[in-house]
Write a protein that holds these residues in place. Structure first.
Motif: not given
Length: 405
Positions: A59-62, A68-70, A288-291
């Motif tokens: 969910x966090x990755x999607x 925003x990626x980088x 960091x969203x995954x973290x």
């Protein structure tokens, strides 16, 4: 698809891999290219703290990939700021530097310590840069972190090593004291040596180390790349000893399977200046969203207590195997545990367990006389029981073969 159809010869050989390709994973389970399932007690070497492909990471990755990626580490981004705030709130630290691997986080800790040693010279006005580490330790695969490591043979692979590291003996405070000189700036250790054979630093040693480093104006650095993020039953392993180190590194579990690591420090030691440290992907919002999702899962009510409970259950079951097969015992903290085999049959067990059918078992033998267990922190008791039963079957096979010799 047959294994021979994969062009594995295009990969640089860095390790001896078995002839199988994993194509899917869920929780404690992996599936290979022929559909065989494996109960996975490696979990990427303690990386997948929530198992393979947990929903919160999906969910966090999607969600973040759509936003925003980088934007570049030259700018703030929301997940970076949020995760840094959550980590400092949950620990004794004030500042966070994000990176991509445990080695990179440890390299950053070494740099920070040396920078602090320049700003806090010895009585002769000379900068301090030497760091005391420990025999059998493992801090990463960069030249500096390999030099800091006490893994046997690593001093010769890419010689000459980076100078400035002295190797003391874990749980022996006198061995640390003898290496302290006027150029010493820090002591760096794993609260539980993972690659060295799952050897915990005792509570008494950690407390003595904190007292000694404070008295001698040295930094205390804990490498929690493997032992942190709930692995040992507390959010951070230093909490087991009731001390506050000056610097901590995190990796593996903080990303739950994606490339993310962190170096945390107290405000008094946050001495990097603009340009001293950086990295193209460091602190990017996708990772960091995954973290943030992983940390939230670990902080859910009852999660860490369940890690402690299952750690004790795994310990008790390993001790039963010890008694049944005449092994040498077990050790560890939380769900980072080792079974001491008493003889060099570890690689044989790993191969037999992986190849058994119809379901395989993935195990790790960091030393020939030892098995290391790094399950997902949400492993079920049924999955522990299944692993124990499968391991017992392998041990019975070995015992039968030895009896015929």
């Amino acid at each position: 698809m047959e294994f021979s159809q994969y062009r594995t010869d295009a990969l640089l050989t860095i390790t001896n891999r078995p002839p199988l390709v994993f194509v899917e994973g869920e929780g404690m389970w992996l599936t290979d290219h022929q559909g065989k399932r494996y109960l996975d007690y490696l979990q990427g070497w303690a990386v997948n703290c929530l198992g393979h492909s947990p929903q919160c990471i999906q969910d966090a990755l999607a969600a973040q990939a759509k936003k925003l990626i980088n934007p570049s580490p030259a700018f703030y981004n929301e997940p970076m700021v949020s995760l840094a705030s959550a980590l400092t709130a949950a620990s004794c630290y004030d500042r966070v530097f994000f990176a991509n691997s445990g080695a990179e986080a440890n390299e950053s800790a070494i740099k920070l310590a040396r920078k602090w040693g320049q700003k806090n010279p010895n009585a002769n006005g000379e900068s301090r840069h030497e760091i005391i580490t420990f025999d059998h330790s493992f801090h990463g695969r960069t030249l500096a972190t390999m030099s800091a490591s006490g893994k046997p043979g690593w001093d010769k692979i890419f010689a000459p090593q980076v100078s400035g590291f002295h190797k003391a003996d874990l749980n022996d405070i006198a061995s640390v004291e003898k290496f302290i000189g006027d150029r010493t700036v820090a002591v760096m250790l794993e609260p539980v040596q993972g690659e060295g054979g799952v050897i915990p630093a005792t509570r008494e040693f950690m407390q003595a180390l904190r007292e000694l480093t404070s008295k001698r104006n040295l930094l205390l650095i804990v490498d929690e790349v493997q032992s942190g993020m709930g692995r040992c039953g507390e959010l951070f392993a230093y909490q087991l000893s009731g001390i506050e180190p000056d610097i901590m590194t995190l990796g593996k579990g903080i990303g739950g399977g994606v490339p993310l690591s962190a170096m945390l420090c107290k405000e008094a030691f946050a001495c990097f200046e603009p340009g001293d440290q950086g990295g193209t992907y460091n602190g990017n919002p996708l990772m960091t969203a995954v973290g943030g999702a992983v940390l939230a899962a670990l902080q859910a009510p009852g999660f860490l207590s369940s890690v402690r409970e299952k750690g004790q259950y795994l310990r008790s079951e390993l001790l039963k195997l010890t008694e049944r097969f005449g092994l040498a015992g077990e050790r560890g903290e939380g769900l980072l545990r080792a079974l001491k085999l008493g003889r060099p049959i570890g690689p044989q067990i790993v191969e037999l367990a992986r190849d058994m059918g119809p379901v395989g078992l993935l195990l790790n033998s960091p030393r020939p006389d030892l098995l290391r267990f790094m399950p997902a922190l949400n492993v079920s008791k049924d999955e522990i029981d299944q692993m124990i039963a499968m391991l017992a079957e392998v041990l019975e096979t070995i015992a039968a073969a030895e009896a015929k010799q």
